[in-house]
Write a protein that holds these residues in place. Structure first.
Motif, PDB file in Angstrom:
ATOM      1  N   GLN A  48      -4.647  -0.347  -1.824  1.00 31.55           N
ATOM      2  CA  GLN A  48      -5.830   1.051  -1.129  1.00 31.55           C
ATOM      3  C   GLN A  48      -5.053   1.459  -0.436  1.00 31.55           C
ATOM      4  O   GLN A  48      -4.889   2.196   0.200  1.00 31.55           O
ATOM      5  CB  GLN A  48      -6.996   1.461  -2.238  1.00 31.55           C
ATOM      6  N   ASN A  49      -5.126  -0.060   0.568  1.00 25.23           N
ATOM      7  CA  ASN A  49      -5.212   0.283   2.695  1.00 25.23           C
ATOM      8  C   ASN A  49      -4.624  -0.702   2.928  1.00 25.23           C
ATOM      9  O   ASN A  49      -4.358  -1.214   2.734  1.00 25.23           O
ATOM     10  CB  ASN A  49      -6.200   1.073   3.058  1.00 25.23           C
TER      11      ASN A  49
ATOM     12  N   ASP B 196     -10.512   4.891  -7.908  1.00 27.32           N
ATOM     13  CA  ASP B 196     -10.759   4.762  -6.954  1.00 27.32           C
ATOM     14  C   ASP B 196     -10.979   3.323  -6.350  1.00 27.32           C
ATOM     15  O   ASP B 196     -12.048   3.058  -7.468  1.00 27.32           O
ATOM     16  CB  ASP B 196     -12.010   5.300  -5.257  1.00 27.32           C
TER      17      ASP B 196
ATOM     18  N   PRO C 268       0.812  -1.260   0.149  1.00 25.61           N
ATOM     19  CA  PRO C 268       0.093   0.105   0.320  1.00 25.61           C
ATOM     20  C   PRO C 268       0.631   1.044  -0.251  1.00 25.61           C
ATOM     21  O   PRO C 268       0.543   2.686  -1.337  1.00 25.61           O
ATOM     22  CB  PRO C 268      -0.640   0.206   1.208  1.00 25.61           C
TER      23      PRO C 268
END
Lengths: 756, 170
Positions: A108-109, A92, A83
């Motif tokens: 993404q995280n 997104d 990430p």
């Protein structure tokens, strides 16, 4: 077909004249039996590196540490994508702009939302180094309790099920009809989570050249994949070239671009070199979809003669915590049995799993085994033969809508299937039949059904002066036989022999062939091909009939027929001219036509369109051990026009074996404490092997449907699993007298009650 | 440290330097020798897609370390057809539609050739099914596979000999 593909010398390939309906052998057969068919992971562009994903060993929480330094220090490792270190995306991955777009896990995280979620990607100069590097990451987690299964949380009614269908549909007043019914039956069936497990793991070889992307990856929907990737990477769709000439099985899992495929593209961008990323088998139990578990309650009202008055089919299912896919299991009850009052309803919970998706007959497979079980129970409650009960409730119009069927040869399926099977010798009472070895013998049946769908597609046709033709559409062959069946349609559309027809498919630079799903690919791509052929032949005919030097001059109103590379006057077939002569005189090297296909809204409003079938199954059960073997299956299917009976038979057999698998073999076992799947491999997740497969028979019942599309094609890819699963389960009951309402049926289910 | 081995693959001697002792025979064939006809379905001996013949016996090449097969004679799907002619097993697979997606097919065919050489099935469909059950096919082309193996076995027996059987080799 790509140019390096050579035709087999097997005689079934040689065919002149009309090609549709002929049992040709696979045109890609030689490539596939020699190892020359190129699947995605078989590609090795110059300078390619190997990427291996690290996936989460917890189902819910956060990744708090990854030992990136250890991985990077490992000889051969080039980079580690996390990430904190990854290329920027233009969109997104959690955004959703249409119902066919699903949220992806693209680092993404640091959140973990299901087990086997990708948490890092290691890129190295060898596969071994990348694998070792991924192991060295040794992730540490902050773990939260996993929410698991059908009772994970509070349930709710989804806003929509499947793709945009209402969760609840009622015709008539089911509660009132149930209250009035002479007999009522309520039964709850549970189906497990299942995983597609195509033999080919998802794979991608990605190469960037500036803002142009070239990829090899299996795809059941090239144009949709192109659009999805264009959005994620912020480049034009035409800058993305996807090659997918062969899929090593799809079954729905390769319909949409999955997260790991995108991670391969990101990794290639990160390191600036071509990258190959192939999933390990266990990594396919998370980020690439699955069939969710269901708990279905059937409530039936009927009279003493076996006439249904009410049918309520309620299905509870599971989606992920972060996206919406709700298996439309109850909707199978819309079409099969003529209850005057029908209610289908759905509820769902969210659990810490990867988002479920379309898996071969999504909704129909799960719903069918429950409905066919309940119908079997109702028949026995009336003391009726299960086939007689079904005929008593035969739907002459579609029960939920009241629409007439565009065609429905189900009665003939019942009749011919029962006759071939020998159904009339069945006892009504269970546990009454034995074989010569003392095994309990059971006979069961189920009705098969699947909607006849159409999507949108385009095709391009070319006729050349040398008398050959080309047909192009970006169709997908995941084993169903598109390379062959669509080429047969193309040859007929062009009025050429198959060996004069070059058929091109499987790449994203060809016209959009729609999606290979919903059993609609042959109908959809086939109609685009059919129309493109008609268009190019019409253009050629205009050249000839307007030219006074042509024998066809003035044929105008009478029209012409294209056959074997010549146009013939319809009213005088002795007057004809070859394609090459027409083009030569016009001074053209070739002539081009275009065609498209789409569902016809007026037909859809008027008719209910479905394929139907009847499946009869025999099982044998060891009375001491409870061990079950399916020994014989007969399916009779009416699915409109059959393009290639050899390939259609294989599709029916495959579906029927999936039905056996549903009833007796496959399920993902979830560890309720950890939220991890305990059997995420092919040794413990049982699918049928050759020795599990009984004698099979698939009858193709003649059916002419003038409404579904001009070719009369309904589709055969998914119907085989419906009906079959229920037939096997009902046969187990008939053998043993034990009604098992959860699947797969195991020997423990049959022993405990029998001993009691 | 590097490791040197030499193998005969489809009749051709291959001298290989390995930088890593963990390279499996399957990954050697696919990723280093570019013989990608042999497939990886599970990488742990559960699916049979990687079946090759080693010294005439069928094995799962994903479970074999390349290093431990120094000097071995390997036959892969690329080495089955010869002189432009398909092997009878390959022909039978096409004729009986014993494949759909084709991904398990190389393994099925190598397994079928191995099974026929083992000479234990005696033309019995039940024993063919059992003997072919190490090779999964998710498309479930099993009925065609059984028919194809029986058909090829019969043709090979008629041609005399269980192994050769290629039309050009006779």
């Amino acid at each position: 077909m790509t140019s390096e593909i050579s035709l087999s010398t097997v005689p079934a390939h040689t065919r002149h004249g009309s090609n549709i309906g002929q049992p040709l052998t696979r045109r890609d057969g030689v490539l596939k039996v020699t190892g020359a068919a190129t699947y995605a992971a078989d590609n090795h562009p110059e300078g390619m590196l190997f990427a291996v994903m690290a996936t989460s060993s917890i189902a819910r929480g956060r990744v708090v540490a990854l030992d990136v330094d250890a991985a990077k220090a490992h000889p051969g490792v080039v980079d580690v994508m996390t990430p904190a270190h990854k290329p920027e995306l233009a969109m997104d991955p959690d955004a959703k702009t249409n119902p066919f777009m699903f949220r992806l896990d693209l680092l993404q995280n640091d959140l973990v939302r299901y087990a086997h979620q990708p948490i890092a990607v290691v890129v190295a100069r060898s596969l071994e180094a990348a694998t070792e590097g991924a192991a060295l990451l040794a992730p540490r987690y902050e773990e939260e309790p996993a929410r698991v299964g059908l009772d994970a949380d509070e349930s709710f009614e989804p806003a929509a099920i499947g793709i945009g269908s209402p969760a609840r549909i009622e015709r008539g007043d089911v509660e009132a009809a149930l209250a009035r019914a002479e007999h009522r039956l309520e039964a709850t069936y549970e189906t497990p989570a299942q995983y597609h497990n195509a033999m080919e793991p998802h794979a991608i070889v990605a190469a960037w050249d500036g803002d142009t992307l070239s990829i090899d990856t299996p795809s059941q929907g090239l144009a949709m994949a192109q659009g999805r990737l264009a959005g994620l990477f912020g480049i034009a769709p035409e800058n993305i070239h996807i090659r997918s000439p062969f899929l090593g099985g799809g079954f729905g899992s390769k319909g949409l671009v999955s997260g790991p495929q995108v991670l391969g593209i990101m990794a290639a961008k990160l390191v600036g070199r071509p990258v190959k990323l192939v999933l390990r088998r266990d990594q396919m139990y998370g980020p690439v979809g699955h069939r969710p578990p269901t708990r279905q309650t059937l409530r039936l009202g009927f009279d003493g003669e076996g006439k249904l008055s009410a049918l309520h089919h309620h299905a509870k299912t599971v989606s992920s915590t972060f996206d919406d896919f709700f298996e439309p299991a109850a909707d199978i009850s819309h079409t099969l049995y003529a209850a005057p009052a029908i209610l289908t309803s759905h509820e769902a919970v969210r659990a810490d799993i990867g988002t479920p998706l379309f898996m071969r007959a999504p909704g129909e497979a799960t719903g069918s085994i429950a409905l066919e079980g309940a119908i079997d129970e109702a028949a026995f409650a009336c003391g009726m033969d299960p086939l007689a009960f079904r005929l008593k409730n035969y739907a002459e119009v579609e029960p939920i809508s009241g629409k007439p069927f565009s065609s429905k040869a189900l009665r003939e399926c019942y009749r011919q299937g029962a006759e071939r099977f020998g159904w009339s010798r069945r006892t009504i009472e269970p546990r009454k039949m034995r074989d010569e070895n003392g095994y309990l013998v059971g006979w069961g049946m189920g009705t098969a059904t699947f909607p006849a769908l159409m999507f949108q597609a385009e095709a391009r046709a070319v006729l050349r002066r040398d008398g050959s033709g080309v047909m192009e559409t970006g169709a997908h062959d995941m084993g169903q036989g598109a390379w062959t069946a669509l080429a047969q349609i193309a040859a007929d559309a062009l009025g050429l022999d198959l060996d004069r027809t070059e058929f091109r498919a499987g790449t994203s630079d060809l016209p959009d062939a729609g999606i290979a799903g919903g059993s609609a690919h042959t109908a959809t791509a086939g109609m685009a091909i059919h129309n493109a052929g008609a268009d190019v032949v019409a253009k050629l005919a205009a050249l000839a009939t307007g030219d006074e030097r042509s024998p066809l001059f003035g044929a105008g109103n009478a029209g012409v027929v294209a056959r074997e590379g010549r146009l013939h006057r319809r009213d005088d077939e002795s007057r004809s001219e070859g394609y090459g002569d027409i083009l030569a005189r016009a001074g053209l090297a070739q002539i081009e036509g275009k065609g498209s296909a789409a569902p016809d809204p007026s037909v859809q409003e008027t008719y209910a369109m479905h394929a139907h079938g009847a499946v009869f199954a025999e099982v044998k059960v060891d009375p001491d051990l409870g061990q079950v073997r399916a020994t014989r299956l007969v399916g009779a299917f009416a699915a409109g026009r059959v393009i290639n009976p050899r390939m259609v038979r294989s599709q029916f057999y495959g579906g029927m074996i999936w039905g056996i698998s549903f009833a007796l073999h496959e399920h993902a076992v979830m560890d309720r404490r950890s939220g991890r799947i305990l059997n995420a491999d092919l040794a413990e997740y049982h699918i049928p092997v050759n020795a599990d497969v009984p004698s099979l028979d698939a009858l193709m019942i003649e059916e002419h449907d003038p409404h579904v599309n001009a070719l009369g094609i309904k589709g055969v890819g998914e119907i085989g699993i419906t009906g079959s699963a229920g037939a096997v389960a009902n046969a187990v009951w008939h053998a043993t007298g034990v009604r098992v309402r959860h699947f797969p049926i195991g020997l423990d289910d049959l022993l405990v009650p029998a001993a009691a | 440290m590097t490791f040197s081995i030499s193998l005969t693959v489809n009749g051709v001697r291959r001298d290989v330097e390995l930088d890593n002792p963990r390279v499996t025979l399957l990954d050697l064939l696919r990723e280093r020798l570019q013989l990608t006809g042999t497939k990886k379905g599970c990488d742990r001996g559960q699916c049979g897609a990687c079946t090759v013949l080693v010294d005439g016996r069928r094995i799962n090449s994903c479970l074999a370390l390349a290093l431990s097969h120094d000097g071995a004679d390997i036959r892969t799907i690329e080495g089955v057809a010869e002189g432009g002619h398909l092997h009878p097993v390959q022909e039978a697979f096409i004729a009986h539609d014993a494949l759909q997606c084709g991904f398990c097919t190389p393994g099925q065919i190598m397994s079928a050739i191995g099974l026929i050489q083992e000479g234990q099935t005696d033309g019995d469909p039940e024993r063919v099914r059992e003997g072919m059950s190490g090779n999964l096919c998710r498309c479930s082309a099993y009925a065609g596979i059984t028919e194809a193996v029986l058909d090829a076995q019969k043709k090979l027996a008629e041609a005399g000999g269980t192994d050769a059987g290629r039309r050009d080799a006779a």
